[in-house]
Write a protein that holds these residues in place. Structure first.
Motif, short mmCIF file in Angstrom:
data_model
loop_
_atom_site.label_atom_id
_atom_site.label_comp_id
_atom_site.label_asym_id
_atom_site.label_seq_id
_atom_site.Cartn_x
_atom_site.Cartn_y
_atom_site.Cartn_z
N ARG A 19 -6.87 -58.89 -15.34
CA ARG A 19 -7.51 -57.64 -14.91
C ARG A 19 -8.11 -56.97 -16.14
N CYS A 20 -9.00 -56.03 -15.91
CA CYS A 20 -9.58 -55.27 -17.01
C CYS A 20 -8.51 -54.33 -17.56
N GLU A 21 -8.28 -54.35 -18.86
CA GLU A 21 -7.23 -53.51 -19.45
C GLU A 21 -7.64 -52.04 -19.52
N PHE A 22 -8.91 -51.74 -19.35
CA PHE A 22 -9.30 -50.34 -19.39
C PHE A 22 -9.18 -49.69 -18.02
N CYS A 23 -9.89 -50.25 -17.02
CA CYS A 23 -9.89 -49.61 -15.70
C CYS A 23 -8.91 -50.26 -14.73
N GLU A 24 -8.30 -51.38 -15.12
CA GLU A 24 -7.29 -52.08 -14.33
C GLU A 24 -7.84 -52.65 -13.02
N GLU A 25 -9.16 -52.71 -12.90
CA GLU A 25 -9.75 -53.21 -11.65
C GLU A 25 -10.00 -54.72 -11.74
N CYS A 28 -13.94 -55.48 -12.00
CA CYS A 28 -14.68 -54.78 -13.05
C CYS A 28 -15.86 -55.62 -13.53
N THR A 30 -17.45 -55.19 -16.41
CA THR A 30 -17.38 -55.40 -17.86
C THR A 30 -15.92 -55.44 -18.30
N ILE A 32 -12.37 -56.09 -20.06
CA ILE A 32 -12.04 -56.19 -21.48
C ILE A 32 -10.55 -56.51 -21.62
N LEU A 37 -9.86 -54.16 -26.45
CA LEU A 37 -9.83 -52.74 -26.15
C LEU A 37 -9.16 -51.97 -27.28
N ALA A 40 -11.57 -51.81 -30.08
CA ALA A 40 -12.71 -50.93 -29.81
C ALA A 40 -12.31 -49.46 -29.92
N LEU A 41 -11.10 -49.14 -29.47
CA LEU A 41 -10.64 -47.75 -29.52
C LEU A 41 -9.83 -47.46 -30.78
N ARG A 42 -9.67 -48.49 -31.61
CA ARG A 42 -8.88 -48.37 -32.84
C ARG A 42 -7.49 -47.81 -32.55
N GLN A 43 -6.93 -48.32 -31.44
CA GLN A 43 -5.58 -47.85 -31.07
C GLN A 43 -4.51 -48.58 -31.87
#
Lengths: 53, 155
Positions: A19-25, A28, A30, A32, A37, A40-43
């Motif tokens: 699944r997409c780790e950002f929107c969990e859909e 999705c 796009t 990621i 992720l 990209a977010l420098r987490q």
């Protein structure tokens, strides 16, 4: 893999993901992965020292 | 003098105040709404939904006793059977983001992925607030305009 699961690939590194780790859909456009992720977010920034300083 | 033992990144990850060149740039933790409704796993969905709507919200964060995020109820989950327990109705283990993440990057991702809201947590999973897409987009736009005008439009 169950029949309901759809193979997805990270839009950045093309690794296989559930699944997409950002929107969990699952659908999705796009998707990621967690690693891209976090980058990209420098987490996930490495600590300069093991004790966290 | 006081040494914060967990280090600078944990300080920022906990949403604590910072100084320096980048301190004035809004971060996810600054823009996240701290007044987001919260609930517990064993509550009834119908009761939570009434409380959430009364407060003018369409989302609720599910927490344990230590304020660790266990799940999220967005409008889709809130609209299901009111007799279900929160544990059954929630979206478990939602993706969470740290308070120091740039608001511009969060806004861009939220718009690209059509995501209404994202929980912002400390690195140990405790709730800081809920970042809403319209708040993130507004803050990112204001930052862009402020920076564009502050250089006299030379860019």
């Amino acid at each position: 893999m169950s029949e309901q699961q759809v193979a997805m690939a990270c839009a950045k590194c093309e690794s296989s993901i559930d699944r997409c780790e950002f929107c969990e859909e699952l659908g999705c456009g796009t998707p990621i992965c967690y690693q891209c992720l976090a980058e990209a977010l420098r987490q996930a920034m490495a600590h300069p020292h093991q004790h966290g300083g | 003098m006081y040494d914060y033992e967990d280090g600078k990144l944990d300080w920022l990850a906990a949403g604590l105040p910072s100084e320096g060149t980048n301190a004035e740039r809004p971060r996810a933790g600054d823009v996240a709404r701290k007044d987001v409704p919260t609930c517990r796993l064993d509550e009834r969905l119908g009761d939570v939904r009434d409380r959430v709507r009364e407060a003018g919200w369409d989302a609720c964060v599910v927490l344990n006793e230590e304020r660790v995020v266990f799940g999220l109820l967005r409008s889709k989950e809130l609209e299901t059977d009111p007799d279900r327990r929160i544990e059954e109705a929630m979206r478990p283990g939602p993706s969470t983001f740290r308070p120091f993440v740039s608001i511009e990057e969060m806004a861009a991702f939220m718009i690209e992925h059509d995501l209404d809201s994202s929980p912002i947590t400390t690195s140990d999973g405790r709730l800081v607030g809920l970042l809403r897409r319209q708040d993130a987009a507004k803050a990112a736009l204001e930052l862009h305009e402020r920076e564009h005008h502050s250089d006299g439009g030379k860019a």
